[in-house]
Design a protein around this motif. Structure first.
Motif, PDB file in Angstrom:
ATOM      1  N   GLY A 134     -25.551 -40.387 -40.287  1.00 56.48           N
ATOM      2  CA  GLY A 134     -25.439 -41.114 -41.485  1.00 56.48           C
ATOM      3  C   GLY A 134     -24.487 -42.187 -41.540  1.00 56.48           C
ATOM      4  N   SER A 135     -24.079 -42.737 -40.454  1.00 54.83           N
ATOM      5  CA  SER A 135     -23.733 -44.038 -40.296  1.00 54.83           C
ATOM      6  C   SER A 135     -24.449 -45.092 -39.372  1.00 54.83           C
ATOM      7  CB  SER A 135     -22.197 -43.598 -39.533  1.00 54.83           C
ATOM      8  OG  SER A 135     -21.741 -45.044 -39.185  1.00 54.83           O
ATOM      9  N   ASP A 136     -24.622 -46.361 -39.983  1.00 56.18           N
ATOM     10  CA  ASP A 136     -25.252 -47.488 -38.926  1.00 56.18           C
ATOM     11  C   ASP A 136     -24.120 -48.123 -38.236  1.00 56.18           C
ATOM     12  OD1 ASP A 136     -24.491 -48.771 -41.112  1.00 56.18           O
ATOM     13  OD2 ASP A 136     -26.270 -49.469 -42.003  1.00 56.18           O
ATOM     14  N   HIS A 137     -22.917 -47.854 -38.555  1.00 52.77           N
ATOM     15  CA  HIS A 137     -21.712 -48.734 -38.208  1.00 52.77           C
ATOM     16  C   HIS A 137     -21.490 -48.334 -36.428  1.00 52.77           C
ATOM     17  CE1 HIS A 137     -17.867 -50.891 -37.967  1.00 52.77           C
ATOM     18  NE2 HIS A 137     -18.236 -51.286 -39.045  1.00 52.77           N
ATOM     19  N   PRO A 138     -21.232 -49.742 -35.948  1.00 51.00           N
ATOM     20  CA  PRO A 138     -20.763 -49.538 -34.332  1.00 51.00           C
ATOM     21  C   PRO A 138     -19.956 -49.005 -34.076  1.00 51.00           C
ATOM     22  CG  PRO A 138     -20.745 -52.100 -35.279  1.00 51.00           C
ATOM     23  CD  PRO A 138     -21.315 -51.165 -36.346  1.00 51.00           C
ATOM     24  N   ALA A 139     -18.916 -48.316 -35.240  1.00 50.79           N
ATOM     25  CA  ALA A 139     -17.786 -47.733 -35.010  1.00 50.79           C
ATOM     26  C   ALA A 139     -18.405 -46.243 -34.307  1.00 50.79           C
ATOM     27  CB  ALA A 139     -16.869 -47.617 -36.274  1.00 50.79           C
ATOM     28  N   GLU A 234     -24.904 -58.783 -33.559  1.00 49.80           N
ATOM     29  CA  GLU A 234     -23.681 -58.340 -34.317  1.00 49.80           C
ATOM     30  C   GLU A 234     -23.097 -56.990 -33.880  1.00 49.80           C
ATOM     31  OE1 GLU A 234     -22.932 -58.681 -38.875  1.00 49.80           O
ATOM     32  OE2 GLU A 234     -24.030 -60.555 -38.091  1.00 49.80           O
ATOM     33  N   HIS A 235     -24.219 -56.060 -34.018  1.00 53.99           N
ATOM     34  CA  HIS A 235     -23.703 -54.350 -33.693  1.00 53.99           C
ATOM     35  C   HIS A 235     -23.399 -54.521 -32.430  1.00 53.99           C
ATOM     36  CE1 HIS A 235     -24.451 -50.149 -34.805  1.00 53.99           C
ATOM     37  NE2 HIS A 235     -24.606 -50.038 -33.392  1.00 53.99           N
ATOM     38  N   TYR A 236     -24.028 -54.909 -31.523  1.00 55.91           N
ATOM     39  CA  TYR A 236     -23.418 -54.878 -29.980  1.00 55.91           C
ATOM     40  C   TYR A 236     -22.155 -55.418 -29.697  1.00 55.91           C
ATOM     41  CZ  TYR A 236     -24.490 -54.365 -24.997  1.00 55.91           C
ATOM     42  OH  TYR A 236     -24.576 -54.250 -23.705  1.00 55.91           O
ATOM     43  N   GLY A 237     -22.097 -56.545 -30.246  1.00 54.85           N
ATOM     44  CA  GLY A 237     -20.516 -57.221 -30.053  1.00 54.85           C
ATOM     45  C   GLY A 237     -19.627 -56.342 -30.677  1.00 54.85           C
ATOM     46  N   ARG A 238     -19.683 -55.954 -31.918  1.00 59.97           N
ATOM     47  CA  ARG A 238     -18.513 -55.107 -32.495  1.00 59.97           C
ATOM     48  C   ARG A 238     -18.148 -53.839 -31.690  1.00 59.97           C
ATOM     49  NH1 ARG A 238     -14.347 -55.031 -34.120  1.00 59.97           N
ATOM     50  NH2 ARG A 238     -13.634 -53.681 -35.972  1.00 59.97           N
ATOM     51  N   LEU A 239     -19.405 -53.259 -31.018  1.00 55.96           N
ATOM     52  CA  LEU A 239     -19.251 -52.138 -30.279  1.00 55.96           C
ATOM     53  C   LEU A 239     -18.550 -52.589 -28.917  1.00 55.96           C
ATOM     54  CD1 LEU A 239     -19.823 -49.268 -29.014  1.00 55.96           C
ATOM     55  CD2 LEU A 239     -22.119 -50.016 -28.509  1.00 55.96           C
ATOM     56  N   ARG A 240     -18.887 -53.597 -28.371  1.00 57.00           N
ATOM     57  CA  ARG A 240     -18.115 -53.884 -27.281  1.00 57.00           C
ATOM     58  C   ARG A 240     -16.640 -53.956 -27.520  1.00 57.00           C
ATOM     59  NH1 ARG A 240     -21.981 -58.175 -25.095  1.00 57.00           N
ATOM     60  NH2 ARG A 240     -21.974 -58.597 -27.225  1.00 57.00           N
ATOM     61  N   ALA A 241     -16.216 -54.802 -28.522  1.00 55.42           N
ATOM     62  CA  ALA A 241     -15.069 -55.144 -29.044  1.00 55.42           C
ATOM     63  C   ALA A 241     -14.090 -53.738 -28.993  1.00 55.42           C
ATOM     64  CB  ALA A 241     -15.037 -55.750 -30.161  1.00 55.42           C
ATOM     65  N   LEU A 242     -14.678 -52.751 -30.133  1.00 52.46           N
ATOM     66  CA  LEU A 242     -14.121 -51.520 -30.184  1.00 52.46           C
ATOM     67  C   LEU A 242     -13.810 -50.808 -28.762  1.00 52.46           C
ATOM     68  CD1 LEU A 242     -16.088 -50.493 -33.396  1.00 52.46           C
ATOM     69  CD2 LEU A 242     -13.786 -50.837 -33.360  1.00 52.46           C
ATOM     70  N   LEU A 243     -14.684 -50.566 -27.937  1.00 49.33           N
ATOM     71  CA  LEU A 243     -14.632 -50.091 -26.553  1.00 49.33           C
ATOM     72  C   LEU A 243     -13.368 -50.784 -25.908  1.00 49.33           C
ATOM     73  CD1 LEU A 243     -18.076 -49.398 -25.412  1.00 49.33           C
ATOM     74  CD2 LEU A 243     -16.688 -47.700 -26.462  1.00 49.33           C
ATOM     75  N   ARG A 244     -13.451 -52.149 -25.910  1.00 48.09           N
ATOM     76  CA  ARG A 244     -12.242 -52.835 -25.173  1.00 48.09           C
ATOM     77  C   ARG A 244     -10.972 -52.531 -26.054  1.00 48.09           C
ATOM     78  NH1 ARG A 244     -15.593 -57.585 -25.414  1.00 48.09           N
ATOM     79  NH2 ARG A 244     -16.921 -57.542 -23.762  1.00 48.09           N
ATOM     80  N   SER A 245     -10.836 -52.377 -27.234  1.00 48.16           N
ATOM     81  CA  SER A 245      -9.702 -51.890 -27.954  1.00 48.16           C
ATOM     82  C   SER A 245      -9.233 -50.682 -27.640  1.00 48.16           C
ATOM     83  CB  SER A 245      -9.930 -52.213 -29.446  1.00 48.16           C
ATOM     84  OG  SER A 245     -10.532 -51.155 -29.915  1.00 48.16           O
ATOM     85  N   GLU A 246     -10.128 -49.782 -27.334  1.00 51.53           N
ATOM     86  CA  GLU A 246      -9.671 -48.556 -26.864  1.00 51.53           C
ATOM     87  C   GLU A 246      -9.561 -48.220 -25.140  1.00 51.53           C
ATOM     88  OE1 GLU A 246      -9.018 -45.025 -28.404  1.00 51.53           O
ATOM     89  OE2 GLU A 246      -8.308 -46.802 -29.493  1.00 51.53           O
ATOM     90  N   GLY A 247      -9.433 -49.334 -24.622  1.00 52.83           N
ATOM     91  CA  GLY A 247      -9.309 -49.516 -23.047  1.00 52.83           C
ATOM     92  C   GLY A 247     -10.555 -48.776 -22.422  1.00 52.83           C
TER      93      GLY A 247
END
Ligand code: AMP
Length: 412
Positions: A134-139, A234-247
């Motif tokens: 139920g979520s399509d968000h890259p988070a 966009e989805h892929y870019g946001r996913l990568r950014a989130l993973l980077r922010s979590e180290g």
């Protein structure tokens, strides 16, 4: 020699391995719950359509790997080869009215694939995994990657790397698949027999074939990144950014496609590398179309599965928790009293086993030694004896006094 052995590719979990399995299960459950996931267990057997519809007709799993049989009513059933399709089937059947997104996990469920057994590849193996529906968000994608790593960290497995790719969506993937077909056209003779077969129906799979000749060829193949639509990019870019922010250490791997047809956008794998050997521990990704394929409402979702045997193969065996007290029958004592005594001390948290073989006291003491219990209680016609097995020291008393002594030392 044993007359029968376990079926090929299937293994007994022996007592000496059980402690590690138990500890990993407890650790995993704690981590899943700490992320707010709820447990689900689906049946080992599903209707064949749950998999033929979802994993795709031309994936290896269905072509060669599924154990299937007809039941007495003539229905075609399969032994579950993976968890996601079953969980989505259960979601559609029972959980649609739950608030979204729905976070579910499963723990150590047996999976069956009729593959050629080799080191780390079994016909019955176990997976733990999680799904967010139920979520399509890259988070959501990022959370599943982070969760898979947290499980491994909880067991002290740190030397891992995340391989990441995106497969696009129904909008942009067909263009990519077409380009792949064109790329492989005329190169059939360089492909392994499996890939020659897959080329028409499932050309994506050619990218992750393990055969050297196919790997060599795939190095020059086009990669998805050139074909992504803006939404997927966009989805892929946001996913990568989130993973980077979590180290999270990840490596983009344009050849990563994974075995199942239903993945859309994100795919990932967690691998462990040691002395040149790469072991795939977990795999997952997004599967936005699966619920609809199975007759449910459109439900974007993602998840992953982690293989227990592979993960535990990286860890040393764990010490078992042996019983603490052996309750022996001395002259004139009865089994009734031994049972009652053992029951009382167990109720106070002591791990106790009572004699059940009608043996002489000597034989009982020998088996207590072999079981490596730290203490034995010998019931007598009147009263009892507490024996410390290491020092050999004995104390006599009434049954109540000896029970208190035992609980003082071992109880909780
Ligand atoms: P998959 O469901 O194929 O994406 O696999 C997810 C994880 O399950 C893998 O990374 C492995 O750890 C494990 N796994 C898959 N197939 C097998 C198998 N045949 N035997 C043992 N583990 C497996």
């Amino acid at each position: 020699m044993a007359r029968y052995s376990a079926p090929r590719g299937m293994h007994d979990l022996l007592p000496s391995q059980a402690a590690l399995w138990r500890r990993s299960e407890e650790a995993f459950r704690r981590v899943f719950l700490s992320f707010g996931y709820r447990e689900i267990r689906t049946p080992v057997v599903e209707h064949a359509e749950v998999f033929s519809k979802s994993v795709g007709e031309a994936t290896d799993i269905l072509e060669k790997e599924v154990y299937s049989f007809r039941d007495r009513g003539g229905r075609l059933l399969v032994l579950r080869p993976e968890g996601t399709a079953s969980v989505v089937r259960a979601f559609i059947e029972h959980l649609q009215s739950e608030p979204y997104p729905l976070r579910l996990f499963y723990l150590n469920l047996p999976m069956f694939r009729h593959d050629r057994p080799e080191a780390g590849r079994y016909r019955q193996f176990h997976q733990s995994g999680a799904e967010i529906l139920g979520s399509d968000h890259p988070a959501a994608d990022a959370e599943t990657v982070i969760l898979s790593l947290s499980l491994l960290q909880a067991l002290g497995i740190g030397e891992t790397e995340v391989l990441l790719n995106t497969l696009g969506c129904p909008e942009c993937r067909p263009g990519f698949v077409q380009r792949l077909r064109e790329f492989y056209a005329g190169k059939e003779e360089l492909l392994c027999p499996d890939c020659r077969r897959r080329r028409e129906q499932n050309p994506l799979r050619l990218l992750d074939c393990k055969e050297e000749s196919c790997r060599e060829l795939s190095r020059g193949a086009p990669s998805t990144s050139a074909f992504l639509c803006s939404g997927c990019r966009e989805h892929y870019g946001r996913l990568r950014a989130l993973l980077r922010s979590e180290g999270v250490a990840f490596r983009e791997e344009p050849r990563l496609v994974r075995g199942l047809d239903y993945y859309t956008r994100t795919v990932f794998e967690v691998v462990h590398r040691e002395r040149g050997v790469t072991l795939s521990l977990a795999g997952g990704g997004r599967y936005d179309g699966l619920a609809e394929i199975l007759g449910g409402p459109p439900t974007p979702a993602c998840g992953f599965a982690l293989g227990t045997e592979r993960v535990l193969s990286l860890l040393p065996p764990e010490k078992e928790e042996p019983p603490q007290v052996f309750v022996a029958l001395g002259e004139g004592a009865t089994e009734e009293r031994a049972f009652a005594f053992a029951r009382k001390i167990r109720a106070r948290g002591v791990r106790a086993m009572a004699e059940v073989s009608g043996r002489s006291l000597r034989a009982q003491m020998r088996s207590a030694h072999r079981a490596q219990v730290p203490a034995t209680v010998i019931l007598r016609e009147e009263g009892a004896v507490f024996r410390d097995m290491e020092s050999g020291q004995q104390e006599e008393g009434t049954e109540e006094e000896i029970a208190r002594r035992v609980v003082e030392r071992f109880g909780c």
